[in-house]
Design a protein around this motif. Sequence first.
Motif, PDB file in Angstrom:
ATOM      1  N   SER A 195       8.128  -9.672  17.114  1.00  0.00           N
ATOM      2  CA  SER A 195       9.551  -9.957  16.933  1.00  0.00           C
ATOM      3  C   SER A 195      10.361  -8.683  16.754  1.00  0.00           C
ATOM      4  CB  SER A 195       9.754 -10.885  15.730  1.00  0.00           C
ATOM      5  OG  SER A 195       9.473 -10.214  14.509  1.00  0.00           O
ATOM      6  N   LEU A 196       9.764  -7.671  16.119  1.00  0.00           N
ATOM      7  CA  LEU A 196      10.451  -6.393  15.924  1.00  0.00           C
ATOM      8  C   LEU A 196      10.434  -5.554  17.198  1.00  0.00           C
ATOM      9  CD1 LEU A 196       9.011  -5.349  12.422  1.00  0.00           C
ATOM     10  CD2 LEU A 196      11.349  -6.126  12.882  1.00  0.00           C
ATOM     11  N   GLY A 197       9.386  -5.726  17.975  1.00  0.00           N
ATOM     12  CA  GLY A 197       9.227  -4.892  19.155  1.00  0.00           C
ATOM     13  C   GLY A 197       8.742  -3.493  18.815  1.00  0.00           C
ATOM     14  N   GLU A 198       8.257  -3.314  17.617  1.00  0.00           N
ATOM     15  CA  GLU A 198       7.754  -2.011  17.178  1.00  0.00           C
ATOM     16  C   GLU A 198       6.974  -2.189  15.889  1.00  0.00           C
ATOM     17  OE1 GLU A 198      10.493   0.676  14.956  1.00  0.00           O
ATOM     18  OE2 GLU A 198      12.043  -0.508  15.968  1.00  0.00           O
ATOM     19  N   GLY A 199       6.487  -1.077  15.350  1.00  0.00           N
ATOM     20  CA  GLY A 199       5.732  -1.092  14.106  1.00  0.00           C
ATOM     21  C   GLY A 199       4.233  -1.056  14.356  1.00  0.00           C
ATOM     22  N   ARG A 200       3.513  -0.315  13.511  1.00  0.00           N
ATOM     23  CA  ARG A 200       2.057  -0.249  13.609  1.00  0.00           C
ATOM     24  C   ARG A 200       1.440  -1.108  12.516  1.00  0.00           C
ATOM     25  NH1 ARG A 200      -0.767   4.988  12.846  1.00  0.00           N
ATOM     26  NH2 ARG A 200       1.222   5.878  12.155  1.00  0.00           N
ATOM     27  N   ILE A 201       0.460  -1.909  12.874  1.00  0.00           N
ATOM     28  CA  ILE A 201      -0.265  -2.730  11.909  1.00  0.00           C
ATOM     29  C   ILE A 201      -1.432  -1.917  11.364  1.00  0.00           C
ATOM     30  CG2 ILE A 201      -1.665  -4.799  11.611  1.00  0.00           C
ATOM     31  CD1 ILE A 201       0.008  -6.111  13.814  1.00  0.00           C
ATOM     32  N   LEU A 202      -1.438  -1.727  10.061  1.00  0.00           N
ATOM     33  CA  LEU A 202      -2.474  -0.932   9.409  1.00  0.00           C
ATOM     34  C   LEU A 202      -2.980  -1.635   8.165  1.00  0.00           C
ATOM     35  CD1 LEU A 202      -0.805   2.618   9.500  1.00  0.00           C
ATOM     36  CD2 LEU A 202      -2.551   1.770  11.054  1.00  0.00           C
ATOM     37  N   SER A 203      -4.170  -1.244   7.728  1.00  0.00           N
ATOM     38  CA  SER A 203      -4.633  -1.676   6.419  1.00  0.00           C
ATOM     39  C   SER A 203      -3.911  -0.858   5.356  1.00  0.00           C
ATOM     40  CB  SER A 203      -6.143  -1.469   6.294  1.00  0.00           C
ATOM     41  OG  SER A 203      -6.441  -0.071   6.253  1.00  0.00           O
ATOM     42  N   LEU A 204      -3.957  -1.320   4.128  1.00  0.00           N
ATOM     43  CA  LEU A 204      -3.321  -0.576   3.041  1.00  0.00           C
ATOM     44  C   LEU A 204      -3.904   0.821   2.929  1.00  0.00           C
ATOM     45  CD1 LEU A 204      -1.400  -0.534   0.601  1.00  0.00           C
ATOM     46  CD2 LEU A 204      -3.258  -1.499  -0.780  1.00  0.00           C
ATOM     47  N   VAL A 249       6.307  -5.265  -1.583  1.00  0.00           N
ATOM     48  CA  VAL A 249       6.906  -6.568  -1.843  1.00  0.00           C
ATOM     49  C   VAL A 249       5.799  -7.617  -1.906  1.00  0.00           C
ATOM     50  CG1 VAL A 249       9.263  -6.209  -1.071  1.00  0.00           C
ATOM     51  CG2 VAL A 249       7.501  -6.611   0.621  1.00  0.00           C
ATOM     52  N   ALA A 250       4.672  -7.192  -2.453  1.00  0.00           N
ATOM     53  CA  ALA A 250       3.539  -8.079  -2.685  1.00  0.00           C
ATOM     54  C   ALA A 250       3.013  -7.780  -4.079  1.00  0.00           C
ATOM     55  CB  ALA A 250       2.448  -7.851  -1.639  1.00  0.00           C
ATOM     56  N   SER A 251       2.439  -8.760  -4.722  1.00  0.00           N
ATOM     57  CA  SER A 251       1.863  -8.551  -6.046  1.00  0.00           C
ATOM     58  C   SER A 251       0.630  -7.664  -5.931  1.00  0.00           C
ATOM     59  CB  SER A 251       1.483  -9.887  -6.686  1.00  0.00           C
ATOM     60  OG  SER A 251       2.625 -10.680  -6.886  1.00  0.00           O
ATOM     61  N   LEU A 252       0.445  -6.781  -6.895  1.00  0.00           N
ATOM     62  CA  LEU A 252      -0.682  -5.868  -6.872  1.00  0.00           C
ATOM     63  C   LEU A 252      -1.878  -6.501  -7.581  1.00  0.00           C
ATOM     64  CD1 LEU A 252       1.719  -3.857  -6.378  1.00  0.00           C
ATOM     65  CD2 LEU A 252       0.330  -2.150  -7.564  1.00  0.00           C
ATOM     66  N   PRO A 253      -3.043  -6.541  -6.932  1.00  0.00           N
ATOM     67  CA  PRO A 253      -4.243  -7.015  -7.631  1.00  0.00           C
ATOM     68  C   PRO A 253      -4.578  -6.085  -8.793  1.00  0.00           C
ATOM     69  CG  PRO A 253      -4.596  -6.880  -5.252  1.00  0.00           C
ATOM     70  CD  PRO A 253      -3.304  -6.192  -5.536  1.00  0.00           C
ATOM     71  N   GLN A 254      -5.032  -6.664  -9.889  1.00  0.00           N
ATOM     72  CA  GLN A 254      -5.377  -5.843 -11.047  1.00  0.00           C
ATOM     73  C   GLN A 254      -6.470  -4.831 -10.710  1.00  0.00           C
ATOM     74  OE1 GLN A 254      -3.956  -5.659 -14.053  1.00  0.00           O
ATOM     75  NE2 GLN A 254      -2.404  -7.159 -13.441  1.00  0.00           N
ATOM     76  N   SER A 255      -7.332  -5.186  -9.748  1.00  0.00           N
ATOM     77  CA  SER A 255      -8.461  -4.319  -9.402  1.00  0.00           C
ATOM     78  C   SER A 255      -8.088  -3.186  -8.454  1.00  0.00           C
ATOM     79  CB  SER A 255      -9.574  -5.153  -8.772  1.00  0.00           C
ATOM     80  OG  SER A 255      -9.089  -5.803  -7.603  1.00  0.00           O
ATOM     81  N   LEU A 256      -6.848  -3.192  -7.938  1.00  0.00           N
ATOM     82  CA  LEU A 256      -6.443  -2.183  -6.960  1.00  0.00           C
ATOM     83  C   LEU A 256      -6.415  -0.790  -7.569  1.00  0.00           C
ATOM     84  CD1 LEU A 256      -5.287  -1.508  -4.115  1.00  0.00           C
ATOM     85  CD2 LEU A 256      -3.019  -1.804  -5.118  1.00  0.00           C
ATOM     86  N   GLU A 257      -6.996   0.155  -6.847  1.00  0.00           N
ATOM     87  CA  GLU A 257      -6.964   1.558  -7.262  1.00  0.00           C
ATOM     88  C   GLU A 257      -6.330   2.376  -6.134  1.00  0.00           C
ATOM     89  OE1 GLU A 257     -10.736   3.005  -8.476  1.00  0.00           O
ATOM     90  OE2 GLU A 257     -10.987   1.512 -10.079  1.00  0.00           O
TER      91      GLU A 257
END
Length: 353
Positions: free
Chosen positions: A197-206, A219-227
């Motif tokens: 829909s944007l016609g651009e942007g790269r899809i990546l993992s975090l 704009v997503a909740s952070l998992p407590q285990s995230l480092e």
Amino acid sequence: MFGLIGHSTSFEEARTKARSLGYDAFADGDLDMWCAAPPQLVEHVEVTSRTGRTIKGAYIDSVFVPEMLRRFKTAKRKVIKAMELAQRSGIDITALGGFTSIIFEDMNLLREQRVSAVELDWSRFTTGNTHTAWVICQQVETNAPRLGIDLASARVAVVGATGDIGSAVCRWLQRRGVAELLLVARRPQPLVELQESLGEGRILSLQEALPEADVVVWVASLPQSLEIDAAQLRNPCLMIDGGYPKNLDSKAAGPGVHVLKGGIVEFWQDIGWQMMEVAEMAVPQRQMFACFAEAILLDFEELHTNFSWGRNNITLEAMDRIGEASLRHGFKALELEPAAAATASSNAVLASA
């Protein structure tokens, strides 16, 4: 009349606040008692716009706490009953704040329109996501240059890009002309659809996106285990913590990393309320979540309608409209502390010399 539906950030904090407000039975109750407790209209306020217009509002505590999230039926009931109370109280437009908005959307509470003998009127409620998205975009546009980040040549990662707020932020930043959007979300298919829909942007993992990003919008909740390894982040790096709860500053501390609480606005004058202290605002008499401010703005504008509703329905035109109203009535997006911005800008100049 506007309404705000909110909740405490933890069970223990809720009990402490209940005692300070004189609700001793709640303060002494266990979690099971809180699960069964009805919502409470705890405060009435008056708010005066910079234009001089004064309106009245009410704060409804849903008596929900995050410890109830695993009790799906309880969580649903808390939100619906709080909405019922708002409607029965004659409130024209009510904003859902914090987890109440997330529960409403994720559990598709549109199917739960009848509560007891009350037929909920959806036009009386708004998620506040349009104003939140606009405020986050303002925070990027205002604070990135202060850190020496030129958005025209910057990579901006949006974590939670396929959500209601995330997709709106992507569309806004695309219009702004950022160099590249890095799209991050849990589910792959909605990411592909957003990219198309944007016609651009790269899809990546975090893990792939963070080292590349000059700006990160969460704009997503952070998992407590995230480092997060701050050493792998760019210097400078602006991080807008637009998720809920806001705990990114404890995950990404490091040299050159500047974390700003996203989606928070400050009003032009004090408001005589107590409940923003529950949300741990730095200046609780003036600061609030942008989703709450949307209900205030709609009441100022006499737009008693569900301005923000459903997923991925936010338009750039609606963001412009609520943004203009926000500025007109005296709201300002939260900004980095001047000292931090000045230091980062000086370091960027030295690094380029």
